[in-house]
Design an enzyme around this catalytic site. Structure first.
Site, PDB file in Angstrom:
ATOM      1  N   LYS A   1      -2.535  44.013  39.799  1.00  0.00           N
ATOM      2  CA  LYS A   1      -1.623  44.067  38.634  1.00  0.00           C
ATOM      3  C   LYS A   1      -0.326  43.313  38.920  1.00  0.00           C
ATOM      4  O   LYS A   1       0.142  42.516  38.102  1.00  0.00           O
ATOM      5  CB  LYS A   1      -1.292  45.531  38.270  1.00  0.00           C
TER       6      LYS A   1
ATOM      7  N   ARG B   1       0.410  55.988  33.634  1.00  0.00           N
ATOM      8  CA  ARG B   1      -0.535  56.539  34.611  1.00  0.00           C
ATOM      9  C   ARG B   1      -0.980  57.955  34.313  1.00  0.00           C
ATOM     10  O   ARG B   1      -1.734  58.543  35.085  1.00  0.00           O
ATOM     11  CB  ARG B   1       0.087  56.523  36.010  1.00  0.00           C
TER      12      ARG B   1
ATOM     13  N   ARG C   1       4.380  48.180  52.962  1.00  0.00           N
ATOM     14  CA  ARG C   1       4.742  49.357  52.166  1.00  0.00           C
ATOM     15  C   ARG C   1       4.211  50.617  52.846  1.00  0.00           C
ATOM     16  O   ARG C   1       3.081  50.634  53.315  1.00  0.00           O
ATOM     17  CB  ARG C   1       4.151  49.240  50.754  1.00  0.00           C
TER      18      ARG C   1
ATOM     19  N   ARG D   1      -3.786  57.805  46.888  1.00  0.00           N
ATOM     20  CA  ARG D   1      -3.528  57.052  45.640  1.00  0.00           C
ATOM     21  C   ARG D   1      -4.818  56.851  44.851  1.00  0.00           C
ATOM     22  O   ARG D   1      -4.830  56.924  43.617  1.00  0.00           O
ATOM     23  CB  ARG D   1      -2.879  55.697  45.959  1.00  0.00           C
TER      24      ARG D   1
ATOM     25  N   ARG E   1      -1.824  43.785  53.139  1.00  0.00           N
ATOM     26  CA  ARG E   1      -0.750  43.361  52.221  1.00  0.00           C
ATOM     27  C   ARG E   1       0.626  43.507  52.860  1.00  0.00           C
ATOM     28  O   ARG E   1       0.932  44.507  53.495  1.00  0.00           O
ATOM     29  CB  ARG E   1      -0.774  44.199  50.939  1.00  0.00           C
TER      30      ARG E   1
HETATM   31  P1  AP5 Z   1      -1.229  43.558  44.032  1.00  0.00           P
HETATM   32  O1  AP5 Z   1      -1.049  42.537  42.999  1.00  0.00           O
HETATM   33  O2  AP5 Z   1      -0.056  43.940  44.871  1.00  0.00           O
HETATM   34  O3  AP5 Z   1      -1.958  44.856  43.409  1.00  0.00           O
HETATM   35  P2  AP5 Z   1      -1.365  46.006  42.462  1.00  0.00           P
HETATM   36  O4  AP5 Z   1      -2.452  46.381  41.533  1.00  0.00           O
HETATM   37  O5  AP5 Z   1      -0.040  45.623  41.903  1.00  0.00           O
HETATM   38  O6  AP5 Z   1      -1.216  47.112  43.595  1.00  0.00           O
HETATM   39  P3  AP5 Z   1      -0.067  48.189  43.824  1.00  0.00           P
HETATM   40  O7  AP5 Z   1      -0.450  48.836  45.144  1.00  0.00           O
HETATM   41  O8  AP5 Z   1       1.304  47.607  43.770  1.00  0.00           O
HETATM   42  O9  AP5 Z   1      -0.323  49.123  42.638  1.00  0.00           O
HETATM   43  P4  AP5 Z   1       0.100  50.571  42.481  1.00  0.00           P
HETATM   44  O10 AP5 Z   1      -0.194  50.792  41.068  1.00  0.00           O
HETATM   45  O11 AP5 Z   1      -0.549  51.529  43.415  1.00  0.00           O
HETATM   46  O12 AP5 Z   1       1.609  50.551  42.988  1.00  0.00           O
HETATM   47  P5  AP5 Z   1       2.989  50.518  42.227  1.00  0.00           P
HETATM   48  O13 AP5 Z   1       3.910  49.703  43.034  1.00  0.00           O
HETATM   49  O14 AP5 Z   1       2.817  50.181  40.802  1.00  0.00           O
HETATM   50  O15 AP5 Z   1      -2.432  43.056  44.974  1.00  0.00           O
HETATM   51  C1  AP5 Z   1      -2.813  43.799  46.126  1.00  0.00           C
HETATM   52  C2  AP5 Z   1      -3.106  42.816  47.270  1.00  0.00           C
HETATM   53  O16 AP5 Z   1      -4.238  42.035  46.895  1.00  0.00           O
HETATM   54  C3  AP5 Z   1      -1.963  41.836  47.565  1.00  0.00           C
HETATM   55  O17 AP5 Z   1      -1.924  41.606  48.944  1.00  0.00           O
HETATM   56  C4  AP5 Z   1      -2.388  40.556  46.828  1.00  0.00           C
HETATM   57  O18 AP5 Z   1      -1.889  39.404  47.475  1.00  0.00           O
HETATM   58  C5  AP5 Z   1      -3.903  40.646  46.901  1.00  0.00           C
HETATM   59  N1  AP5 Z   1      -4.592  40.061  45.746  1.00  0.00           N
HETATM   60  C6  AP5 Z   1      -4.199  40.095  44.435  1.00  0.00           C
HETATM   61  N2  AP5 Z   1      -5.097  39.455  43.661  1.00  0.00           N
HETATM   62  C7  AP5 Z   1      -6.073  39.008  44.490  1.00  0.00           C
HETATM   63  C8  AP5 Z   1      -7.287  38.284  44.288  1.00  0.00           C
HETATM   64  N3  AP5 Z   1      -7.678  37.871  43.066  1.00  0.00           N
HETATM   65  N4  AP5 Z   1      -8.058  38.024  45.364  1.00  0.00           N
HETATM   66  C9  AP5 Z   1      -7.688  38.434  46.609  1.00  0.00           C
HETATM   67  N5  AP5 Z   1      -6.552  39.111  46.876  1.00  0.00           N
HETATM   68  C10 AP5 Z   1      -5.757  39.402  45.819  1.00  0.00           C
HETATM   69  O19 AP5 Z   1       3.407  52.049  42.310  1.00  0.00           O
HETATM   70  C11 AP5 Z   1       3.737  52.614  43.558  1.00  0.00           C
HETATM   71  C12 AP5 Z   1       4.040  54.092  43.388  1.00  0.00           C
HETATM   72  O20 AP5 Z   1       5.148  54.267  42.455  1.00  0.00           O
HETATM   73  C13 AP5 Z   1       2.930  54.950  42.796  1.00  0.00           C
HETATM   74  O21 AP5 Z   1       1.971  55.340  43.785  1.00  0.00           O
HETATM   75  C14 AP5 Z   1       3.735  56.140  42.272  1.00  0.00           C
HETATM   76  O22 AP5 Z   1       4.152  56.989  43.309  1.00  0.00           O
HETATM   77  C15 AP5 Z   1       4.983  55.452  41.687  1.00  0.00           C
HETATM   78  N6  AP5 Z   1       4.798  55.086  40.275  1.00  0.00           N
HETATM   79  C16 AP5 Z   1       4.839  53.833  39.745  1.00  0.00           C
HETATM   80  N7  AP5 Z   1       4.625  53.871  38.423  1.00  0.00           N
HETATM   81  C17 AP5 Z   1       4.440  55.178  38.101  1.00  0.00           C
HETATM   82  C18 AP5 Z   1       4.145  55.863  36.887  1.00  0.00           C
HETATM   83  N8  AP5 Z   1       4.008  55.213  35.718  1.00  0.00           N
HETATM   84  N9  AP5 Z   1       3.992  57.217  36.933  1.00  0.00           N
HETATM   85  C19 AP5 Z   1       4.156  57.895  38.086  1.00  0.00           C
HETATM   86  N10 AP5 Z   1       4.417  57.308  39.269  1.00  0.00           N
HETATM   87  C20 AP5 Z   1       4.561  55.958  39.276  1.00  0.00           C
END
Ligand code: AP5
Length: 211
Positions: A13, A88, A156, A167, A127
């Protein structure tokens, strides 16, 4: 145009959000990035969020709704916004619908990036992210510089194996049911194969939006 980017942790994402935003000419909102910025700044919001995030649990809905309300009311979101990992839980989907209704807007589509758990563990295991701009990288060591500025890459805490497992469980229990909520409320949900080159995934997402 309000588009929700949806999918398991590590589905891509955060990688796709800026590419899709540039193609569509709208800004992005990532609650994960907002919360990490609050932690770095040492604000009350950051202090409250840190424990939840480090364990891989969700931050309480009320906190998230505060971020959503503020972001959608800003002038920069008037022409549309891409919501990256913002919805979420079902209460968050309901809350977002209410905020949109107050602003005379609707969620136009949900793009769900699909990927299996083995690929997620592989991606998150290698990552690093820029401590400043949050750009994610694969296979780049912590401590090396970001390509996009003078930030440094870090691991992270929630990418450690125990937090990743949690997660994924939290996603199945609390987040996956949101997709059906959107279908039942008449919002288009498009599943995007998130495996392949980053450019191919972007093209699939844009194709789904055009359709
Ligand atoms: P990446 O693009 O970083 O993936 P992502 O889906 O953004 O993963 P996140 O871990 O950031 O998502 P998340 O939803 O768990 O975390 P968030 O920060 O939103 O890609 C991952 C890896 O793959 C990278 O190394 C990238 O280079 C690689 N990659 C990408 N595309 C690729 C491809 N096509 N081929 C190969 N490799 C590829 O949230 C973190 C925390 O915040 C949550 O756990 C929660 O505690 C809190 N939080 C955030 N939003 C909320 C909410 N709405 N409600 C409650 N808690 C929340």
């Amino acid at each position: 145009m309000i588009i929700v980017l949806f999918g398991k942790p590590g589905a891509g994402k955060g990688t796709q959000a800026p590419l899709l935003a540039a193609a569509l000419g709208v800004p992005t909102l990532s609650t994960g990035d907002e919360l990490r910025a609050a932690i770095r700044a040492g604000t009350a919001l950051g202090l409250e969020a840190k424990g939840y995030m480090d364990r891989g649990d969700l931050v309480p809905d009320a906190v998230i709704m505060g971020i959503i309300k503020q972001a959608l009311s800003e002038p920069r979101a008037a022409g549309g916004v891409l919501l990256d990992g913002v919805v979420r839980t079902i209460p968050q989907a309901e809350g977002l619908a209410e905020v949109c209704a107050q602003l005379g807007r609707t969620v136009d589509a949900v793009l769900c990036f699909e990927i299996d758990d083995d690929e997620i563990v592989r991606r998150l295991g290698s990552r690093t992210v820029c401590e400043r701009c949050q750009t994610p990288y694969t296979g780049r060591e912590a401590g090396t510089p970001c390509d996009k500025g003078d930030g440094v890459l870090v691991r992270r805490k929630d990418d450690e194996p125990a937090a990743v497992r949690n997660r994924l469980e939290v996603y199945e229990r609390q987040t996956a049911p949101v997709l059906n909520w959107y279908r039942e409320h008449g919002t288009k949900v498009a599943k995007i194969d998130a495996v392949g080159s980053v450019q191919d995934v972007t093209a699939r997402a844009l194709g789904a939006l055009a359709a």
